[in-house]
Enzyme design. Structure first.
Site, PDB file in Angstrom:
ATOM      1  N   LYS A   1       1.231  -5.873   9.636  1.00  0.00           N
ATOM      2  CA  LYS A   1       1.515  -5.228   8.469  1.00  0.00           C
ATOM      3  C   LYS A   1       2.384  -3.950   8.442  1.00  0.00           C
ATOM      4  O   LYS A   1       3.226  -3.853   7.482  1.00  0.00           O
ATOM      5  CB  LYS A   1       0.136  -5.026   7.771  1.00  0.00           C
ATOM      6  CG  LYS A   1      -0.639  -6.186   7.369  1.00  0.00           C
ATOM      7  CD  LYS A   1       0.176  -7.061   6.140  1.00  0.00           C
ATOM      8  CE  LYS A   1      -0.913  -8.399   5.733  1.00  0.00           C
ATOM      9  NZ  LYS A   1       0.096  -9.342   4.887  1.00  0.00           N
TER      10      LYS A   1
ATOM     11  N   GLU B   1      -1.630  -3.624  -2.886  1.00  0.00           N
ATOM     12  CA  GLU B   1      -3.029  -4.599  -3.054  1.00  0.00           C
ATOM     13  C   GLU B   1      -3.040  -5.217  -1.589  1.00  0.00           C
ATOM     14  O   GLU B   1      -2.460  -4.891  -0.825  1.00  0.00           O
ATOM     15  CB  GLU B   1      -2.616  -5.759  -3.744  1.00  0.00           C
ATOM     16  CG  GLU B   1      -1.871  -6.810  -2.950  1.00  0.00           C
ATOM     17  CD  GLU B   1      -0.630  -6.724  -2.182  1.00  0.00           C
ATOM     18  OE1 GLU B   1      -0.501  -7.225  -1.339  1.00  0.00           O
ATOM     19  OE2 GLU B   1       0.128  -5.782  -2.629  1.00  0.00           O
TER      20      GLU B   1
ATOM     21  N   SER C   1      -1.351 -12.035  15.146  1.00  0.00           N
ATOM     22  CA  SER C   1      -0.935 -11.016  13.843  1.00  0.00           C
ATOM     23  C   SER C   1      -1.701 -10.057  13.760  1.00  0.00           C
ATOM     24  O   SER C   1      -1.484  -9.021  13.375  1.00  0.00           O
ATOM     25  CB  SER C   1      -0.850 -12.109  12.793  1.00  0.00           C
ATOM     26  OG  SER C   1      -2.301 -12.571  12.389  1.00  0.00           O
TER      27      SER C   1
END
Length: 395
Positions: free
Chosen positions: A91, A113, A379
């Site tokens: 991210k 969010e 990830s």
């Protein structure tokens, strides 16, 4: 002709994408659309981003040959270690890019969010770094199941606002963030965490995450003398880690692109987030895509044991990959993901995020050849999910 990596002028990948937004949001989205490519393309922007990715985030992340996993499945499996990034997931690649963009657009405040909390943590991190005010919207249910990440966000100085409507998960947090943005258009930038939302977000987020596939190509070449694997596998909720892992392989039909969706308790259980199995075309959070909906177009509440895949739609790039058959998508149940997560922990010494475990579970779905080169995008790391693992396995 439009290539698959480039969306057209109106922000469409094939039939999916666009910007379906209330008039109140038009100035915000238009400002971004007019400026993002120009700003991203500037040398000073790229220099600053590259340096931060190297020294702050820790890139490039390793491409690790998983000996034991490869032996078990009698093939050649490499793990792209996005879990080793600062903040523990992919991210941060996107939040760093977007906050540098926001600064150049003279924004003072950031909203975001989050579902699993990883995007919230990554946003809070870059806001602390850049001295910007940060508000993160998070579903009440997710706040409960991702407590460590909530604590991290608060420690980094972010305000965490619970979304208490609907299923109280990612969809509802996104609704609340969009509402906030409508009311604060001039001084606030909304850092969307996935390849979803109105154009230019899906393209912008994919570009910032494309560093993943850029590195995979270089690293495979160093290791094997070839740039392209036979398969790239990644989990898909909204789909940013998958978009990043697929990006530089989209045009090469010899590279098979595999997405793993969350089937929850099973695709016909009524408790699932397998959008591409259960969904149909509609509008969600500002773009035309595939989403789970009732006969009269109401969004169906998704379910997944992983907060990050608990989303009723999918990004328009992935909807297009699915419709055009360029990508194959598998629906992975909660149980299959939890077992794959434990297996990786036990045989490679790597505890994956439960989102990532969905991608690992694809190994049981395909008969790979011994000589196949498979890259799985790891990830995120599993620290944030320890409580879920503990409850599931009774450790």
């Amino acid at each position: 002709m439009m290539t698959q990596t480039n969306i057209n002028q109106k922000g469409y990948y094939g039939n999916f994408g666009g910007a379906y937004i209330p008039e109140m949001l038009y100035p915000n989205v238009e400002e971004l659309k007019q400026n993002y490519l120009k700003i991203i393309g500037q040398k000073d922007f790229q220099d600053e981003l590259t340096l931060l990715l190297k020294d702050f985030v820790g890139r490039p992340t390793p491409l690790y040959f998983a000996h034991n996993l490869s032996e078990k499945y009698n093939t050649q499996i490499y793990l792209k270690r996005e879990d080793l990034n600062h903040t523990g997931a992919h991210k941060i690649n996107n939040t760093l890019g977007q906050i540098l963009l926001a600064k150049r657009l003279n924004k003072q405040k950031i909203i975001a969010e989050t579902g699993a909390g990883q995007h919230g943590v990554a946003t809070a991190t870059v806001c602390a770094l850049m001295g910007m005010e940060c508000t993160v919207y998070m579903g009440e249910v997710d706040i409960e199941r991702q407590k460590p990440n909530v604590a991290r966000m608060k420690m980094l100085g972010a305000k965490v606002v619970p979304a208490t409507s609907g299923s109280k998960t990612l969809k509802d947090a996104t609704n609340e963030a969009m509402r906030h943005w409508i009311n604060n258009p001039t001084d606030t930038h909304y850092i969307i965490g996935s390849v979803v939302g109105p154009h230019p977000y899906p393209d912008m987020v994919a570009r910032f995450q494309a560093i993943i596939s850029e590195e995979i190509k270089k690293q495979l070449f160093e290791k094997l003398g070839r740039e392209n694997p036979d398969y790239v596998i990644a989990c898909v909720g909204g789909g940013s880690n998958a978009a990043g892992a697929f990006y530089h392989f989209l045009e090469d039909k010899n590279v098979k692109l595999i997405g793993a969706e969350a089937a929850g308790l099973g695709v016909s259980s009524g408790k699932s987030a397998a959008t591409l199995v259960l969904g149909k075309t509609g509008i969600l959070h500002g773009s035309k895509t595939i989403l789970m909906q009732t006969e009269d177009g109401q969004v169906v509440e998704p379910h997944s044991i992983s907060a990050g895949l608990d989303y009723p739609g999918i990004g328009p790039m992935h909807a297009h990959l699915f419709e055009s058959k360029r990508g194959d998508f598998y629906a992975i149940t909660d149980d299959e993901a939890m077992q794959a997560g434990l297996l990786l922990s036990r045989i490679e010494g790597i505890i994956p995020a439960i989102e990532t475990a969905h991608a690992l579970a694809v190994l049981d779905k395909i008969n790979f050849k011994k000589e196949d080169i498979i890259v799985i995008n790891l990830s995120g790391r599993g620290d944030k999910d320890l409580e879920t693992y503990i409850n599931y396995y009774g450790f």
